[in-house]
Design a protein around this motif. Structure first.
Motif, PDB file in Angstrom:
ATOM      1  N   PRO A 144      -2.526  -5.238  -0.835  1.00  0.00           N
ATOM      2  CA  PRO A 144      -1.809  -4.987  -2.087  1.00  0.00           C
ATOM      3  C   PRO A 144      -0.632  -4.026  -1.952  1.00  0.00           C
ATOM      4  N   ASP A 145      -0.763  -3.025  -1.074  1.00  0.00           N
ATOM      5  CA  ASP A 145       0.323  -2.072  -0.896  1.00  0.00           C
ATOM      6  C   ASP A 145       1.549  -2.733  -0.278  1.00  0.00           C
ATOM      7  N   LEU A 146       1.325  -3.586   0.742  1.00  0.00           N
ATOM      8  CA  LEU A 146       2.435  -4.271   1.391  1.00  0.00           C
ATOM      9  C   LEU A 146       3.077  -5.290   0.447  1.00  0.00           C
ATOM     10  N   CYS A 147       2.236  -6.020  -0.278  1.00  0.00           N
ATOM     11  CA  CYS A 147       2.772  -6.995  -1.238  1.00  0.00           C
ATOM     12  C   CYS A 147       3.605  -6.294  -2.305  1.00  0.00           C
ATOM     13  N   ALA A 148       3.118  -5.149  -2.774  1.00  0.00           N
ATOM     14  CA  ALA A 148       3.861  -4.399  -3.788  1.00  0.00           C
ATOM     15  C   ALA A 148       5.221  -3.967  -3.246  1.00  0.00           C
ATOM     16  N   SER A 149       5.243  -3.502  -2.004  1.00  0.00           N
ATOM     17  CA  SER A 149       6.497  -3.066  -1.399  1.00  0.00           C
ATOM     18  C   SER A 149       7.481  -4.228  -1.271  1.00  0.00           C
ATOM     19  N   MET A 150       6.979  -5.386  -0.840  1.00  0.00           N
ATOM     20  CA  MET A 150       7.846  -6.549  -0.681  1.00  0.00           C
ATOM     21  C   MET A 150       8.406  -7.010  -2.024  1.00  0.00           C
ATOM     22  N   MET A 151       7.545  -7.100  -3.011  1.00  0.00           N
ATOM     23  CA  MET A 151       7.991  -7.607  -4.317  1.00  0.00           C
ATOM     24  C   MET A 151       8.904  -6.602  -5.019  1.00  0.00           C
ATOM     25  N   ARG A 152       8.663  -5.331  -4.767  1.00  0.00           N
ATOM     26  CA  ARG A 152       9.571  -4.316  -5.301  1.00  0.00           C
ATOM     27  C   ARG A 152      10.973  -4.535  -4.746  1.00  0.00           C
ATOM     28  N   GLY A 153      11.056  -4.818  -3.434  1.00  0.00           N
ATOM     29  CA  GLY A 153      12.358  -5.065  -2.819  1.00  0.00           C
ATOM     30  C   GLY A 153      13.051  -6.286  -3.406  1.00  0.00           C
ATOM     31  N   TRP A 154      12.291  -7.362  -3.622  1.00  0.00           N
ATOM     32  CA  TRP A 154      12.881  -8.574  -4.207  1.00  0.00           C
ATOM     33  C   TRP A 154      13.431  -8.293  -5.593  1.00  0.00           C
ATOM     34  N   LEU A 155      12.650  -7.586  -6.409  1.00  0.00           N
ATOM     35  CA  LEU A 155      13.081  -7.312  -7.780  1.00  0.00           C
ATOM     36  C   LEU A 155      14.294  -6.379  -7.819  1.00  0.00           C
ATOM     37  N   LYS A 156      14.300  -5.373  -6.945  1.00  0.00           N
ATOM     38  CA  LYS A 156      15.459  -4.476  -6.901  1.00  0.00           C
ATOM     39  C   LYS A 156      16.710  -5.246  -6.488  1.00  0.00           C
ATOM     40  N   ALA A 157      16.554  -6.211  -5.579  1.00  0.00           N
ATOM     41  CA  ALA A 157      17.699  -7.022  -5.160  1.00  0.00           C
ATOM     42  C   ALA A 157      18.221  -7.888  -6.297  1.00  0.00           C
ATOM     43  N   GLU A 158      17.352  -8.160  -7.282  1.00  0.00           N
ATOM     44  CA  GLU A 158      17.753  -8.945  -8.451  1.00  0.00           C
ATOM     45  C   GLU A 158      18.246  -8.057  -9.598  1.00  0.00           C
ATOM     46  N   GLY A 159      18.371  -6.759  -9.324  1.00  0.00           N
ATOM     47  CA  GLY A 159      18.943  -5.858 -10.315  1.00  0.00           C
ATOM     48  C   GLY A 159      17.948  -5.157 -11.219  1.00  0.00           C
ATOM     49  N   PHE A 160      16.661  -5.224 -10.912  1.00  0.00           N
ATOM     50  CA  PHE A 160      15.651  -4.560 -11.736  1.00  0.00           C
ATOM     51  C   PHE A 160      15.471  -3.096 -11.325  1.00  0.00           C
ATOM     52  N   GLU A 161      15.178  -2.282 -12.292  1.00  0.00           N
ATOM     53  CA  GLU A 161      14.637  -0.954 -12.041  1.00  0.00           C
ATOM     54  C   GLU A 161      13.132  -1.128 -11.954  1.00  0.00           C
ATOM     55  N   VAL A 162      12.498  -0.705 -10.848  1.00  0.00           N
ATOM     56  CA  VAL A 162      11.097  -1.020 -10.597  1.00  0.00           C
ATOM     57  C   VAL A 162      10.246   0.245 -10.541  1.00  0.00           C
ATOM     58  N   ARG A 163       9.214   0.239 -11.349  1.00  0.00           N
ATOM     59  CA  ARG A 163       8.223   1.319 -11.380  1.00  0.00           C
ATOM     60  C   ARG A 163       6.968   0.810 -10.685  1.00  0.00           C
ATOM     61  N   VAL A 164       6.373   1.600  -9.797  1.00  0.00           N
ATOM     62  CA  VAL A 164       5.168   1.198  -9.074  1.00  0.00           C
ATOM     63  C   VAL A 164       4.036   2.155  -9.430  1.00  0.00           C
ATOM     64  N   GLU A 165       2.893   1.591  -9.839  1.00  0.00           N
ATOM     65  CA  GLU A 165       1.732   2.384 -10.222  1.00  0.00           C
ATOM     66  C   GLU A 165       0.506   1.885  -9.482  1.00  0.00           C
ATOM     67  N   THR A 166      -0.537   2.722  -9.414  1.00  0.00           N
ATOM     68  CA  THR A 166      -1.745   2.366  -8.674  1.00  0.00           C
ATOM     69  C   THR A 166      -3.020   2.525  -9.501  1.00  0.00           C
ATOM     70  N   SER A 167      -2.891   2.594 -10.817  1.00  0.00           N
ATOM     71  CA  SER A 167      -4.065   2.718 -11.672  1.00  0.00           C
ATOM     72  C   SER A 167      -3.881   1.866 -12.924  1.00  0.00           C
ATOM     73  N   THR A 168      -4.949   1.203 -13.349  1.00  0.00           N
ATOM     74  CA  THR A 168      -4.889   0.398 -14.570  1.00  0.00           C
ATOM     75  C   THR A 168      -4.755   1.261 -15.824  1.00  0.00           C
ATOM     76  N   GLU A 169      -4.948   2.548 -15.693  1.00  0.00           N
ATOM     77  CA  GLU A 169      -4.774   3.434 -16.841  1.00  0.00           C
ATOM     78  C   GLU A 169      -3.350   3.376 -17.382  1.00  0.00           C
ATOM     79  N   VAL A 170      -2.402   2.964 -16.537  1.00  0.00           N
ATOM     80  CA  VAL A 170      -1.003   2.912 -16.960  1.00  0.00           C
ATOM     81  C   VAL A 170      -0.806   1.904 -18.094  1.00  0.00           C
ATOM     82  N   PHE A 171      -1.719   0.932 -18.226  1.00  0.00           N
ATOM     83  CA  PHE A 171      -1.573  -0.050 -19.291  1.00  0.00           C
ATOM     84  C   PHE A 171      -1.747   0.563 -20.680  1.00  0.00           C
TER      85      PHE A 171
END
Length: 213
Positions: free
Chosen positions: A16-43
């Motif tokens: 999950p950590d590697l997938c998150a890093s990869m997808m964060r990169g894809w989204l940033k390349a598409e112009g998104f501001e990306v927030r990464v969290e590791t707890s469901t409490e953020v919902f």
């Protein structure tokens, strides 16, 4: 600027950590501001209702009822939801609210790592444009799925590892609506390196962009 949030955790076997890093990169390349969290409490944070997209990467684990309901409420209100494999399709097994929103739930992968084919059922859809059916080696997900899903790709089970499902055609990629929100799911991507397979990377990137408001 559109804002996305990736929430990763749960079983480590899906990277999950590697997938998150990869997808964060894809989204940033598409112009998104990306927030990464590791707890469901953020919902429970009311600010998630202002996001364009949420990407869960959280195989199995448990989500508290108020957290699941807050996430569902955000998506019903228009926040996009997109994800892959067990990170979205086998997360929070005891939350039917979450499963109803996602449109499916993993139940088996007969034979574990095997060779199978992915067939494109909607080549006219922009998410699938230019992608042809392809051979893949990984877990072939057997899922309980929502008949309201708009299915974009499927796979067929041979029956070699479970004779009673011989010939069953199973959705692999779908999109759907959930209230005002758009939901995209792809069952491929058991390990992080699979996300770099051109067809998978293209589908996931386009699917996230489609889901994002």
């Amino acid at each position: 600027m559109r804002k996305a949030m990736i929430v990763w955790g749960g079983w480590a076997g899906h990277d999950p950590d590697l997938c998150a890093s990869m997808m964060r990169g894809w989204l940033k390349a598409e112009g998104f501001e990306v927030r990464v969290e590791t707890s469901t409490e953020v919902f429970l944070d009311p600010a998630i209702r202002d996001l364009s997209l949420i990407v869960p990467i959280y195989t199995m684990s448990k989500i508290e009822k108020p957290e699941a309901l807050a996430l569902c409420d955000a998506v019903r209100g228009g926040v996009g939801l997109a994800g892959h494999h067990g990170g979205m399709g086998d997360a929070f097994r005891d939350s039917v609210d979450y499963q109803f929103m996602c449109g499916g739930q993993w139940v088996a992968h007969p034979g574990n790592i095997i060779d199978y084919k992915v067939d494109i059922t909607r080549p006219d859809d922009p998410i699938m444009a230019g992608i042809s059916g392809f051979e893949h080696r990984s877990e072939q997900y057997y899922m309980h799925v929502d008949p309201a899903n708009e299915v974009l790709a499927t796979t067929r089970f041979s029956g070699e590892h479970a004779s009673w499902i011989d010939g069953v055609e199973m959705p692999v990629v779908w999109k759907k609506r959930y209230g005002q929100g758009r939901v995209f799911y792809c069952s491929l991507g058991h390990r992080a390196y699979e996300l770099d397979i051109p067809e998978i990377r293209t589908m996931l990137t386009r699917g996230m962009l489609w889901a994002a408001r």
